[in-house]
Every structure is written in structure tokens, then in C-alpha cells.
Scaffold this active site. Structure first.
Site, PDB file in Angstrom:
ATOM      1  N   ASN A 193     -69.261 -34.818  -7.854  1.00  0.00           N
ATOM      2  CA  ASN A 193     -68.761 -36.167  -8.091  1.00  0.00           C
ATOM      3  C   ASN A 193     -67.736 -36.124  -9.215  1.00  0.00           C
ATOM      4  OD1 ASN A 193     -70.436 -37.322  -6.178  1.00  0.00           O
ATOM      5  ND2 ASN A 193     -71.945 -38.038  -7.649  1.00  0.00           N
ATOM      6  N   ARG A 200     -72.989 -35.508  -1.538  1.00  0.00           N
ATOM      7  CA  ARG A 200     -73.050 -34.102  -1.947  1.00  0.00           C
ATOM      8  C   ARG A 200     -74.121 -33.336  -1.182  1.00  0.00           C
ATOM      9  NH1 ARG A 200     -73.758 -34.745  -8.204  1.00  0.00           N
ATOM     10  NH2 ARG A 200     -75.092 -36.354  -7.351  1.00  0.00           N
TER      11      ARG A 200
END
Length: 90
Positions: free
Chosen positions: A37, A19
């Protein structure tokens, strides 16, 4: 020309800073959107901006950060949301 894409990235993509690196790459390419996620172990992304930058981002997603192992990237056209920055969602 501006457009948008949704991506789902699978493999070893959680716990490897995917990320954070996606946020950095999107900023470098001038893209907006988000990354998060998913409970199934994948990473979901929505990116929008210049078509050429989107293509570069999708190519980057096939490799991801150094510690990731990307097995598959599902990239599909999406509707623009008018996002003006890229954020990590939790």
C-alpha cells in the site's frame, strides 16, 4: 521468456484485501515480486516471471478482488530483480 513489470493501481484498492489477493494470484500464476500500500491510497506492485503470466496478472489487476473498485492501472516495464517469491511489503 522472463520479464518484469511495475504496476500502480488506483481506486478503492486499500482496505479490501487487494494485497492478499494479489499475493494469491501471483502464486497461482508462478510470479515473483511484491505488493504494498502507498500513502496516497494506491497499491504498488512489482511482478516478474513468464510474459504470458505477467499479461494475465495485469488483466487481473484491472478488476482486483471482489470488494475493490479499480479506476486505473498504470503498468510499465521494469528491470528484473531476481525475486524468487511474491511477498506483501508493509
Amino acid at each position: 521468456m522472463r520479464s518484469a513489470m511495475d504496476l500502480t493501481v488506483s481506486g478503492r484498492v486499500q482496505g479490501v484485501s487487494f494485497r492478499a489477493y494479489a499475493e494469491r494470484e501471483a502464486a497461482r500464476l508462478g510470479l515473483a515480486g511484491w505488493v504494498r500500500n502507498e500513502p496516497d491510497g494506491t497499491v504498488a506492485l512489482h511482478v516478474e516471471g513468464d510474459e504470458e503470466a505477467l499479461e494475465r496478472f495485469v488483466r487481473w489487476a484491472h478488476d482486483g478482488p471482489r470488494l475493490a473498485r479499480v479506476d486505473h492501472v498504470d503498468a510499465r516495464p521494469a528491470d528484473e530483480t531476481g525475486a524468487t517469491e511474491f511477498r506483501v511489503r508493509y
